[in-house]
Design a protein around this motif. Sequence first.
Motif, mmCIF file in Angstrom:
data_model
loop_
_atom_site.group_PDB
_atom_site.id
_atom_site.type_symbol
_atom_site.label_atom_id
_atom_site.label_comp_id
_atom_site.label_asym_id
_atom_site.label_seq_id
_atom_site.Cartn_x
_atom_site.Cartn_y
_atom_site.Cartn_z
ATOM 1 N N LEU A 25 0.839 -1.207 0.000
ATOM 2 C CA LEU A 25 0.000 0.000 0.000
ATOM 3 C C LEU A 25 0.870 1.250 0.000
ATOM 4 O O LEU A 25 1.845 1.342 0.758
ATOM 5 C CB LEU A 25 -0.889 0.026 1.239
ATOM 6 C CG LEU A 25 -2.028 -0.974 1.279
ATOM 7 C CD1 LEU A 25 -2.599 -1.074 2.677
ATOM 8 C CD2 LEU A 25 -3.105 -0.571 0.312
ATOM 9 N N PHE A 26 0.491 2.218 -0.824
ATOM 10 C CA PHE A 26 1.183 3.506 -0.912
ATOM 11 C C PHE A 26 0.165 4.628 -0.710
ATOM 12 O O PHE A 26 -0.971 4.526 -1.153
ATOM 13 C CB PHE A 26 1.822 3.674 -2.300
ATOM 14 C CG PHE A 26 2.856 2.631 -2.617
ATOM 15 C CD1 PHE A 26 4.196 2.880 -2.394
ATOM 16 C CD2 PHE A 26 2.478 1.409 -3.141
ATOM 17 C CE1 PHE A 26 5.145 1.922 -2.691
ATOM 18 C CE2 PHE A 26 3.411 0.439 -3.439
ATOM 19 C CZ PHE A 26 4.760 0.692 -3.211
ATOM 20 N N ARG A 27 0.591 5.690 -0.037
ATOM 21 C CA ARG A 27 -0.272 6.852 0.179
ATOM 22 C C ARG A 27 0.484 8.103 -0.239
ATOM 23 O O ARG A 27 1.694 8.194 -0.067
ATOM 24 C CB ARG A 27 -0.673 6.929 1.650
ATOM 25 C CG ARG A 27 -1.630 8.068 1.941
ATOM 26 C CD ARG A 27 -2.175 8.012 3.336
ATOM 27 N NE ARG A 27 -1.086 8.061 4.290
ATOM 28 C CZ ARG A 27 -1.232 7.910 5.601
ATOM 29 N NH1 ARG A 27 -2.411 7.680 6.103
ATOM 30 N NH2 ARG A 27 -0.212 7.976 6.400
ATOM 31 N N HIS A 28 -0.238 9.070 -0.754
ATOM 32 C CA HIS A 28 0.375 10.316 -1.214
ATOM 33 C C HIS A 28 0.678 11.212 -0.026
ATOM 34 O O HIS A 28 -0.170 11.437 0.837
ATOM 35 C CB HIS A 28 -0.549 11.047 -2.205
ATOM 36 C CG HIS A 28 0.153 12.122 -2.952
ATOM 37 N ND1 HIS A 28 0.202 13.416 -2.510
ATOM 38 C CD2 HIS A 28 0.859 12.081 -4.107
ATOM 39 C CE1 HIS A 28 0.900 14.139 -3.357
ATOM 40 N NE2 HIS A 28 1.308 13.351 -4.343
ATOM 41 N N ARG A 29 1.873 11.708 0.018
ATOM 42 C CA ARG A 29 2.297 12.645 1.062
ATOM 43 C C ARG A 29 2.355 14.050 0.482
ATOM 44 O O ARG A 29 2.600 14.218 -0.722
ATOM 45 C CB ARG A 29 3.690 12.283 1.589
ATOM 46 C CG ARG A 29 3.801 10.881 2.103
ATOM 47 C CD ARG A 29 3.254 10.784 3.483
ATOM 48 N NE ARG A 29 3.474 9.419 3.960
ATOM 49 C CZ ARG A 29 3.083 8.992 5.110
ATOM 50 N NH1 ARG A 29 2.443 9.780 5.921
ATOM 51 N NH2 ARG A 29 3.300 7.765 5.473
ATOM 52 N N LEU A 30 2.161 15.034 1.318
ATOM 53 C CA LEU A 30 2.198 16.421 0.871
ATOM 54 C C LEU A 30 3.541 16.741 0.216
ATOM 55 O O LEU A 30 3.612 17.343 -0.842
ATOM 56 C CB LEU A 30 1.924 17.367 2.034
ATOM 57 C CG LEU A 30 1.815 18.842 1.693
ATOM 58 C CD1 LEU A 30 0.723 19.084 0.666
ATOM 59 C CD2 LEU A 30 1.553 19.658 2.944
ATOM 60 N N PHE A 31 4.617 16.305 0.877
ATOM 61 C CA PHE A 31 5.957 16.474 0.319
ATOM 62 C C PHE A 31 6.523 15.101 0.028
ATOM 63 O O PHE A 31 6.544 14.236 0.886
ATOM 64 C CB PHE A 31 6.882 17.213 1.298
ATOM 65 C CG PHE A 31 6.412 18.602 1.607
ATOM 66 C CD1 PHE A 31 6.506 19.604 0.660
ATOM 67 C CD2 PHE A 31 5.860 18.899 2.833
ATOM 68 C CE1 PHE A 31 6.061 20.876 0.944
ATOM 69 C CE2 PHE A 31 5.413 20.168 3.123
ATOM 70 C CZ PHE A 31 5.516 21.167 2.175
ATOM 71 N N GLY A 32 6.948 14.882 -1.185
ATOM 72 C CA GLY A 32 7.592 13.616 -1.510
ATOM 73 C C GLY A 32 6.771 12.663 -2.344
ATOM 74 O O GLY A 32 7.232 11.584 -2.680
ATOM 75 N N GLY A 33 5.541 13.016 -2.689
ATOM 76 C CA GLY A 33 4.729 12.156 -3.553
ATOM 77 C C GLY A 33 4.258 10.882 -2.879
ATOM 78 O O GLY A 33 4.013 10.848 -1.679
ATOM 79 N N TRP A 34 4.145 9.807 -3.650
ATOM 80 C CA TRP A 34 3.636 8.537 -3.160
ATOM 81 C C TRP A 34 4.710 7.822 -2.353
ATOM 82 O O TRP A 34 5.830 7.642 -2.828
ATOM 83 C CB TRP A 34 3.177 7.654 -4.319
ATOM 84 C CG TRP A 34 1.961 8.204 -4.991
ATOM 85 C CD1 TRP A 34 1.928 8.986 -6.108
ATOM 86 C CD2 TRP A 34 0.615 8.040 -4.582
ATOM 87 N NE1 TRP A 34 0.631 9.310 -6.409
ATOM 88 C CE2 TRP A 34 -0.199 8.737 -5.495
ATOM 89 C CE3 TRP A 34 0.004 7.359 -3.526
ATOM 90 C CZ2 TRP A 34 -1.579 8.786 -5.389
ATOM 91 C CZ3 TRP A 34 -1.372 7.396 -3.417
ATOM 92 C CH2 TRP A 34 -2.149 8.103 -4.339
#
Length: 128
Positions: A25-34
């Motif tokens: 599982l991957f989640r999008h972060r505000l800084f740094g993308g997925w």
Amino acid sequence: MDSRENRGANRRKLARISTQMRVDLFRHRLFGGWRFVTRAKALDYNRYGIGVTSPVRLSPGTLVKVDLYSPAMILRQVEAEVVSCQRAGQAYRMGLRTYQTLKELAGESDQHQIRYLAGMEDLLPNQA
């Protein structure tokens, strides 16, 4: 049985196929993308979504990308949305919806990756 009970007993649009696939599982972060969040296990799937168990809780509405590892292929970066998350012992049972619009399900969209698993039930490890 009244009609409300009947509707609630079978709320899925299509029966799910039992399996045990590794899922990242991957989640999008505000800084740094997925970013990688956790490794989970797929319990079942159909063309609408995937049921997984995860050691990490994700809130309903969270957009994720998943990598699905089946013996025959690896589906990378499948987009999904967490629609439910419930405690199940030491882990969480999550429902992931793999489409955003009905257009994707009808095949009018460029890609709806989960459809590649259709017809491959014999190659997938079944839950015993």
